[in-house]
Design a protein around this motif. Structure first.
Motif, short mmCIF file in Angstrom:
data_model
loop_
_atom_site.label_atom_id
_atom_site.label_comp_id
_atom_site.label_asym_id
_atom_site.label_seq_id
_atom_site.Cartn_x
_atom_site.Cartn_y
_atom_site.Cartn_z
N TYR A 34 5.45 -2.99 2.16
CA TYR A 34 4.80 -1.98 1.32
C TYR A 34 5.05 -0.56 1.83
N ARG A 94 1.94 -7.16 4.28
CA ARG A 94 0.56 -7.67 4.21
C ARG A 94 0.46 -9.10 4.70
N ASP A 95 1.60 -9.79 4.78
CA ASP A 95 1.56 -11.22 5.13
C ASP A 95 2.80 -11.56 5.94
N SER A 140 -3.10 1.03 8.87
CA SER A 140 -1.66 1.26 8.70
C SER A 140 -1.34 2.76 8.68
N VAL A 172 -3.12 -5.65 7.13
CA VAL A 172 -3.76 -5.65 5.80
C VAL A 172 -4.66 -4.43 5.60
N THR A 213 -11.28 -2.77 6.93
CA THR A 213 -10.75 -2.02 5.78
C THR A 213 -11.40 -0.64 5.69
#
Length: 374
Positions: free
Chosen positions: A118, A133-134, A96, A91, A10
């Motif tokens: 998203y 995200r999933d 991204s 995620v 992240t």
């Protein structure tokens, strides 16, 4: 790795020369090209459906998808009647952004909160791209799934067989050095030892990744229902290895308990566990070594073409060096494996028993058998 404020992916995600580890697509364009050809080959073998989704799990910097899109573009005449779309499951906000820049340039827009994707964009070659995200958010439909160095980054449970039975390996604060962590054994069984160890297990030390099991089940259900295929490429073994959990920082091994969040953590994928987790919903092929898969896919021919087209010595040397990295058993050739999930009917004809002469023979699955050049 994915803790929102301080997780390794992240916050940074150090792929590439300047990062903490380097992946096959970053080493050579040929890797992604051959995977792109694998998907087209499977699409042709299943009768060229009118549309397919390419879904990549954990796409890194987007290099692999970029190479695959180039192949799709070069073979546009083959795919001309097919509606292709790209779906990335990512995620990490940082990664991204990097993917969007690489694949779509500036042509990206954020979606409203209520939409499953998203973000969406259009690739430089004109193909729609969506970010999720999933995997649950990816729309159903005939799809090809790709997981390259994805499963090895999912969290594992570690177990040790003792005289008292199975104990779980846990992380604790070292009482003698308060700012350091240490591994300890659970005093007795834990919910994980009850649930995650197969009764037939013979090893004394086992790593289990329940999340990988869940994701494989989802992929198997989708392929069983909608068709398509999944290709998994990763470090791994077929249920034989024990302690493989390690960290990488600046391309060197790093103590996994030191400075959490600053190093890449990885554990070898247990393909025997993935096979069990399909629960027979799909057929599985492999794992086979990366060098065998790439050889079967025609990497040697592709290398010859690139060498003939390269004008200068530097490019020439770079091509040979990257080929060696991918194929040398001591480098990536043997430690990476390819594994595939396919619908059962792709490997056996449903009506073979009744009318054996009526069906044309099934096309072999590329990459998993020797390449026969006509």
């Amino acid at each position: 790795l994915l803790s929102p404020p301080q997780g390794y992916y992240t916050r940074r995600g150090g792929i590439g020369e300047s990062g903490d580890f380097v992946t096959s697509p970053e080493i050579s364009q040929v890797f992604g090209e051959l995977i792109g050809i694998w998907y087209i080959s499977e699409w042709i073998a299943t009768g060229k459906p009118k549309a397919f989704q390419l879904v990549e799990l954990g796409p890194g910097r987007g290099t692999l998808t970029d190479d695959i899109l180039r192949v799709f573009n070069q073979l546009a005449s083959v795919l001309s009647k097919c509606d292709v779309s790209i779906h990335l499951v990512e995620v990490s906000p940082k990664l991204s952004e990097i993917q969007a820049l690489m694949l779509a340039g500036e042509k990206v827009q954020l979606n409203p909160e209520d939409k499953p994707a998203y973000m969406k964009g259009i690739s430089k070659t004109g193909i729609p791209i969506f970010w999720y995200r999933d995997i649950q958010d990816v729309p159903p439909g005939y799809s090809f799934y790709l997981a390259h160095e994805f499963f090895d980054a999912l969290p594992i449970h570690k177990f040790q067989r003792t005289e008292k039975g199975w104990c779980e390996v846990l992380v604790d604060i070292d009482p003698e050095v308060p700012d350091q962590l240490r591994f300890v054994l659970s005093p007795s069984g834990t919910p994980a030892t009850e649930n995650f160890i197969q009764p037939e297990e013979t090893r004394d030390h086992v790593e289990v990744c329940p999340e990988a099991g869940v994701i494989i089940q989802r992929l198997a259900c989708r392929i069983e229902k909608d068709g398509g295929a999944a290709l998994v490429a990763d470090y791994g073994h077929d249920g034989t290895k024990t302690d493989t959990f390690r960290g990488f920082r600046n391309h060197k091994l790093h103590n996994v308990l030191r400075a959490p969040g600053t190093a890449d953590l990885t554990a070898d994928v247990d393909f025997s566990y993935l096979r069990k987790m399909t629960q027979g919903r799909t057929a599985t092929l492999g794992p086979i070594k990366q060098r065998e898969f790439l050889k079967n896919m025609g990497i040697d021919l592709r290398l010859q073409v690139l060498l003939q087209n390269s004008r200068d010595t530097a490019t020439h040397e770079q091509l040979l060096h990257s080929y060696d990295m991918l194929m040398n058993p001591k480098k990536m050739g043997d430690c990476f494996n390819f594994f595939a999930l396919l619908p059962h009917h792709r490997l056996v004809h449903p009506d073979k028993k009744h009318k054996p002469e009526s069906k044309s023979p099934l096309a072999p699955v590329a990459g998993f058998g020797e390449l026969l050049l006509k």
